[in-house]
Motif scaffolding. Sequence first.
Motif, PDB file in Angstrom:
ATOM      1  N   THR A 118       0.860  -1.187   0.000  1.00 55.63           N
ATOM      2  CA  THR A 118       0.000   0.000   0.000  1.00 55.63           C
ATOM      3  C   THR A 118       0.890   1.228   0.000  1.00 55.63           C
ATOM      4  O   THR A 118       2.002   1.216   0.525  1.00 55.63           O
ATOM      5  CB  THR A 118      -0.919   0.009   1.237  1.00 55.63           C
ATOM      6  N   GLU A 119       0.382   2.263  -0.594  1.00 54.25           N
ATOM      7  CA  GLU A 119       1.137   3.505  -0.689  1.00 54.25           C
ATOM      8  C   GLU A 119       1.220   4.148   0.687  1.00 54.25           C
ATOM      9  O   GLU A 119       0.228   4.271   1.392  1.00 54.25           O
ATOM     10  CB  GLU A 119       0.420   4.428  -1.681  1.00 54.25           C
ATOM     11  N   SER A 120       2.413   4.560   1.073  1.00 53.69           N
ATOM     12  CA  SER A 120       2.613   5.180   2.380  1.00 53.69           C
ATOM     13  C   SER A 120       2.070   6.605   2.378  1.00 53.69           C
ATOM     14  O   SER A 120       1.858   7.217   1.329  1.00 53.69           O
ATOM     15  CB  SER A 120       4.096   5.189   2.746  1.00 53.69           C
ATOM     16  N   SER A 121       1.882   7.134   3.565  1.00 56.03           N
ATOM     17  CA  SER A 121       1.424   8.519   3.701  1.00 56.03           C
ATOM     18  C   SER A 121       2.408   9.473   3.046  1.00 56.03           C
ATOM     19  O   SER A 121       2.006  10.427   2.386  1.00 56.03           O
ATOM     20  CB  SER A 121       1.263   8.889   5.173  1.00 56.03           C
ATOM     21  N   TRP A 122       3.721   9.216   3.236  1.00 53.75           N
ATOM     22  CA  TRP A 122       4.730  10.094   2.653  1.00 53.75           C
ATOM     23  C   TRP A 122       4.641  10.083   1.126  1.00 53.75           C
ATOM     24  O   TRP A 122       4.722  11.104   0.487  1.00 53.75           O
ATOM     25  CB  TRP A 122       6.133   9.701   3.111  1.00 53.75           C
TER      26      TRP A 122
END
Length: 169
Positions: free
Chosen positions: A3-7
Motif C-alpha cells: 500500500t502507498e505510504s502517507s509520505w
Amino acid sequence: MRTESSWSRLQPWLSTIIRLGLAAVFLVAGGLKVTDLDGSARAVNAYELMPWEVAKIVGAVQPVLEIGIGLLLLLGLATRLAAWLAAISMVVFIAGISSAWARGLSIDCGCFSKGGALPVGTSPNYTWDIVRDVAFLALAVFLILFPSSRFSIDGGSKNTSTMEESERE
C-alpha cells in the motif's frame, strides 16, 4: 502488493506547493528588477564587491536568471536543475548580505526592491534578510531531494525510489 505510504501520497503535493512558492519568489524578485536594470545595477554595486562595469552586467543578468528559474519552477520543467540554481542563488545572496553586514554597509539588499544605500539613520534588517533566504534555501534543497510534483512538465508524481519499488512487485 504494497500500500502507498502517507509520505508517498503527501510528498508530490508538498513538492508542488514548494515548487510553486519558490517560482513566485523568483518571478516577483526578477520581475521587479527587470523593468529597471539601472536600479538593479545600483543595487548590485551597493554591495561594493565588484567594479561598476561588472555590477552593471550582473545587475542586468540577475533578473533574467531569476525569471528563468521562476519559469522553470512554475512549469515543473527540469525541476531538480531549477532547484539547484535556486539553491546556488540563495547561497550567493546570503553570502552577499552577510558580507555587507560584516563590513558595516547600510544597504537595502535589493531582493524585492530597487536596493542600494539606505537613507542616513535607517538601519538595515540583515537578520531578517538572511533568515528569509535560508528558508528559501531549505525549500530549494527539499526540491533537489524530492523534485517529483503534480502539474509539472517533468511528469510523474512518484519519486524514483517509489517507482523502483513498484516495478519490483
